[in-house]
Design a protein around this motif. Structure first.
Motif, PDB file in Angstrom:
ATOM      1  N   LYS A  15       0.845  -1.193   0.000  1.00  0.00           N
ATOM      2  CA  LYS A  15       0.000   0.000   0.000  1.00  0.00           C
ATOM      3  C   LYS A  15       0.878   1.239   0.000  1.00  0.00           C
ATOM      4  O   LYS A  15       2.003   1.209   0.510  1.00  0.00           O
ATOM      5  N   SER A  16       0.377   2.320  -0.596  1.00  0.00           N
ATOM      6  CA  SER A  16       1.089   3.589  -0.597  1.00  0.00           C
ATOM      7  C   SER A  16       0.286   4.637   0.159  1.00  0.00           C
ATOM      8  O   SER A  16      -0.948   4.595   0.176  1.00  0.00           O
ATOM      9  N   PHE A  17       0.998   5.581   0.745  1.00  0.00           N
ATOM     10  CA  PHE A  17       0.374   6.646   1.519  1.00  0.00           C
ATOM     11  C   PHE A  17       0.762   7.994   0.916  1.00  0.00           C
ATOM     12  O   PHE A  17       1.932   8.216   0.584  1.00  0.00           O
ATOM     13  N   ALA A  18      -0.215   8.866   0.755  1.00  0.00           N
ATOM     14  CA  ALA A  18       0.004  10.184   0.154  1.00  0.00           C
ATOM     15  C   ALA A  18       0.071  11.244   1.242  1.00  0.00           C
ATOM     16  O   ALA A  18      -0.824  11.325   2.098  1.00  0.00           O
ATOM     17  N   TYR A  19       1.116  12.050   1.199  1.00  0.00           N
ATOM     18  CA  TYR A  19       1.305  13.102   2.190  1.00  0.00           C
ATOM     19  C   TYR A  19       1.400  14.460   1.495  1.00  0.00           C
ATOM     20  O   TYR A  19       1.845  14.548   0.350  1.00  0.00           O
ATOM     21  N   ASP A  20       1.005  15.504   2.208  1.00  0.00           N
ATOM     22  CA  ASP A  20       1.016  16.844   1.629  1.00  0.00           C
ATOM     23  C   ASP A  20       2.408  17.459   1.598  1.00  0.00           C
ATOM     24  O   ASP A  20       2.674  18.352   0.794  1.00  0.00           O
ATOM     25  N   LYS A  21       3.286  16.992   2.483  1.00  0.00           N
ATOM     26  CA  LYS A  21       4.623  17.575   2.586  1.00  0.00           C
ATOM     27  C   LYS A  21       5.689  16.494   2.404  1.00  0.00           C
ATOM     28  O   LYS A  21       5.427  15.316   2.648  1.00  0.00           O
ATOM     29  N   PRO A  22       6.888  16.903   1.978  1.00  0.00           N
ATOM     30  CA  PRO A  22       7.971  15.923   1.804  1.00  0.00           C
ATOM     31  C   PRO A  22       8.283  15.196   3.111  1.00  0.00           C
ATOM     32  O   PRO A  22       8.121  15.752   4.203  1.00  0.00           O
ATOM     33  N   ARG A  23       8.712  13.948   2.971  1.00  0.00           N
ATOM     34  CA  ARG A  23       9.146  13.161   4.115  1.00  0.00           C
ATOM     35  C   ARG A  23      10.138  12.121   3.623  1.00  0.00           C
ATOM     36  O   ARG A  23      10.192  11.816   2.435  1.00  0.00           O
ATOM     37  N   PRO A  24      10.967  11.573   4.527  1.00  0.00           N
ATOM     38  CA  PRO A  24      11.979  10.599   4.107  1.00  0.00           C
ATOM     39  C   PRO A  24      11.358   9.420   3.362  1.00  0.00           C
ATOM     40  O   PRO A  24      10.292   8.921   3.737  1.00  0.00           O
ATOM     41  N   ASN A  25      11.998   9.029   2.273  1.00  0.00           N
ATOM     42  CA  ASN A  25      11.589   7.873   1.454  1.00  0.00           C
ATOM     43  C   ASN A  25      10.326   8.097   0.625  1.00  0.00           C
ATOM     44  O   ASN A  25       9.873   7.192  -0.069  1.00  0.00           O
ATOM     45  N   ALA A  26       9.739   9.284   0.708  1.00  0.00           N
ATOM     46  CA  ALA A  26       8.545   9.577  -0.091  1.00  0.00           C
ATOM     47  C   ALA A  26       8.956  10.268  -1.395  1.00  0.00           C
ATOM     48  O   ALA A  26       9.880  11.078  -1.417  1.00  0.00           O
ATOM     49  N   LYS A  27       8.262   9.917  -2.481  1.00  0.00           N
ATOM     50  CA  LYS A  27       8.556  10.479  -3.796  1.00  0.00           C
ATOM     51  C   LYS A  27       7.428  11.384  -4.261  1.00  0.00           C
ATOM     52  O   LYS A  27       6.255  11.095  -4.005  1.00  0.00           O
ATOM     53  N   GLU A  28       7.800  12.458  -4.938  1.00  0.00           N
ATOM     54  CA  GLU A  28       6.791  13.393  -5.439  1.00  0.00           C
ATOM     55  C   GLU A  28       5.870  12.700  -6.439  1.00  0.00           C
ATOM     56  O   GLU A  28       6.326  11.935  -7.292  1.00  0.00           O
ATOM     57  N   ALA A  29       4.584  12.980  -6.322  1.00  0.00           N
ATOM     58  CA  ALA A  29       3.582  12.386  -7.211  1.00  0.00           C
ATOM     59  C   ALA A  29       2.634  13.480  -7.688  1.00  0.00           C
ATOM     60  O   ALA A  29       2.111  14.253  -6.884  1.00  0.00           O
ATOM     61  N   ARG A  30       2.403  13.509  -9.002  1.00  0.00           N
ATOM     62  CA  ARG A  30       1.524  14.531  -9.568  1.00  0.00           C
ATOM     63  C   ARG A  30       0.614  13.918 -10.628  1.00  0.00           C
ATOM     64  O   ARG A  30       1.022  13.044 -11.382  1.00  0.00           O
ATOM     65  N   LEU A  31      -0.598  14.416 -10.662  1.00  0.00           N
ATOM     66  CA  LEU A  31      -1.540  14.066 -11.717  1.00  0.00           C
ATOM     67  C   LEU A  31      -2.498  15.226 -11.929  1.00  0.00           C
ATOM     68  O   LEU A  31      -2.711  16.044 -11.027  1.00  0.00           O
ATOM     69  N   LYS A  32      -3.056  15.279 -13.137  1.00  0.00           N
ATOM     70  CA  LYS A  32      -4.108  16.244 -13.440  1.00  0.00           C
ATOM     71  C   LYS A  32      -5.414  15.482 -13.612  1.00  0.00           C
ATOM     72  O   LYS A  32      -5.417  14.363 -14.127  1.00  0.00           O
ATOM     73  N   TYR A  33      -6.510  16.084 -13.170  1.00  0.00           N
ATOM     74  CA  TYR A  33      -7.796  15.405 -13.300  1.00  0.00           C
ATOM     75  C   TYR A  33      -8.871  16.390 -13.727  1.00  0.00           C
ATOM     76  O   TYR A  33      -8.742  17.604 -13.552  1.00  0.00           O
ATOM     77  N   ARG A  34      -9.952  15.839 -14.285  1.00  0.00           N
ATOM     78  CA  ARG A  34     -11.147  16.620 -14.527  1.00  0.00           C
ATOM     79  C   ARG A  34     -12.351  15.698 -14.382  1.00  0.00           C
ATOM     80  O   ARG A  34     -12.266  14.488 -14.643  1.00  0.00           O
ATOM     81  N   VAL A  35     -13.461  16.272 -13.947  1.00  0.00           N
ATOM     82  CA  VAL A  35     -14.708  15.512 -13.866  1.00  0.00           C
ATOM     83  C   VAL A  35     -15.286  15.448 -15.277  1.00  0.00           C
ATOM     84  O   VAL A  35     -15.715  16.451 -15.827  1.00  0.00           O
ATOM     85  N   ALA A  36     -15.275  14.249 -15.874  1.00  0.00           N
ATOM     86  CA  ALA A  36     -15.706  14.096 -17.262  1.00  0.00           C
ATOM     87  C   ALA A  36     -17.200  13.889 -17.397  1.00  0.00           C
ATOM     88  O   ALA A  36     -17.796  14.236 -18.414  1.00  0.00           O
ATOM     89  N   SER A  37     -17.829  13.294 -16.369  1.00  0.00           N
ATOM     90  CA  SER A  37     -19.261  13.008 -16.441  1.00  0.00           C
ATOM     91  C   SER A  37     -19.761  12.658 -15.042  1.00  0.00           C
ATOM     92  O   SER A  37     -18.966  12.491 -14.108  1.00  0.00           O
ATOM     93  N   ALA A  38     -21.082  12.549 -14.910  1.00  0.00           N
ATOM     94  CA  ALA A  38     -21.672  12.215 -13.615  1.00  0.00           C
ATOM     95  C   ALA A  38     -22.943  11.405 -13.812  1.00  0.00           C
ATOM     96  O   ALA A  38     -23.671  11.588 -14.794  1.00  0.00           O
TER      97      ALA A  38
END
Length: 228
Positions: free
Chosen positions: A121-144
């Motif tokens: 499992k992976s955990f997402a954090y708002d700030k840098p921390r040891p052993n954590a790698k930057e992760a980025r994605l773009k999203y949009r709501v396409a439909s509902a």
């Protein structure tokens, strides 16, 4: 069982297939049949190859995820495509279904992903921390629908369980993804995350190639298909 209908694109150097949910891309501790081995067996029989079949995994998607997976059929193609992965030159588009929630219609998610191998499992954090790698994605709501959003995702980095962890952290857990907080599983054990397309420069011809995978066969995906 793998068949020719699962092939989305093929030439002498590259093979793109549509992976169904529930099959691992490569052999794991479960001992279950892996997509890589299925394809090797298929090619060996189809092409009547006397020796071992070369097949290199260019990228992977999680076992409960469906959609496009790229393989290399030659060592030259594998070397060049591996470099393209490192240089982030392969554009990957995903579709995810999440419960309706209070979110912006589009945005960029930036986190630091830390992988816990023992829990897979992976955990997402708002700030840098040891052993954590930057992760980025773009999203949009396409439909509902009445209960769900269809989220269109442009994956910028490729971290372990990145989309699953980031959506759970900032939007909502993907439908069926119990590991990341979904209320219930999908009947077939899948999660509602689909690798919709990949776009890349061919390692030999240098032409631009886009490969798109059809959506999974169920009523909710069918409902959203008309909006794509």
């Amino acid at each position: 069982m793998f068949s020719s209908t699962d092939i989305l694109y093929e030439d002498n150097h590259i093979l793109a297939v549509n992976k169904p949910a529930g099959i691992p891309v490569q052999a794991d501790l479960s001992g279950d049949a892996a997509l890589e081995d299925m394809i090797k067996d298929f090619i060996k029989k189809r092409d009547s190859k006397p020796g071992a079949v070369f097949l290199g995994v260019i990228h992977r998607i999680d076992r409960p995820v469906s959609g496009v997976v790229l393989f290399a059929k030659t060592s030259k193609a594998l070397t060049r495509m591996n470099q393209a992965v490192r240089d982030r030159e392969i554009k990957k588009r995903y579709l995810a279904i999440i419960p309706k929630c209070d979110i912006r219609e589009e945005g960029t998610l930036c986190h630091y992903i830390e992988r816990n191998s023992s829990k897979n499992k992976s955990f997402a954090y708002d700030k840098p921390r040891p052993n954590a790698k930057e992760a980025r994605l773009k999203y949009r709501v396409a439909s509902a629908s009445d209960r769900y959003f269809l989220i269109d995702i442009d994956l910028i980095t490729g971290r372990h369980h990145q989309i699953r962890a980031q959506l759970s952290k900032s939007l909502a857990p993907i439908k069926g993804d119990l590991k990341y907080g979904a209320d219930r599983s999908n009947p077939d054990g899948s999660i509602s995350l689909h690798a919709r397309s990949v776009e890349f420069t061919h390692p030999v011809t240098k032409e631009s190639v886009t490969v798109t995978a059809p959506l999974p066969h169920d009523s909710l995906w069918a409902f959203f298909e008309g909006s794509l």
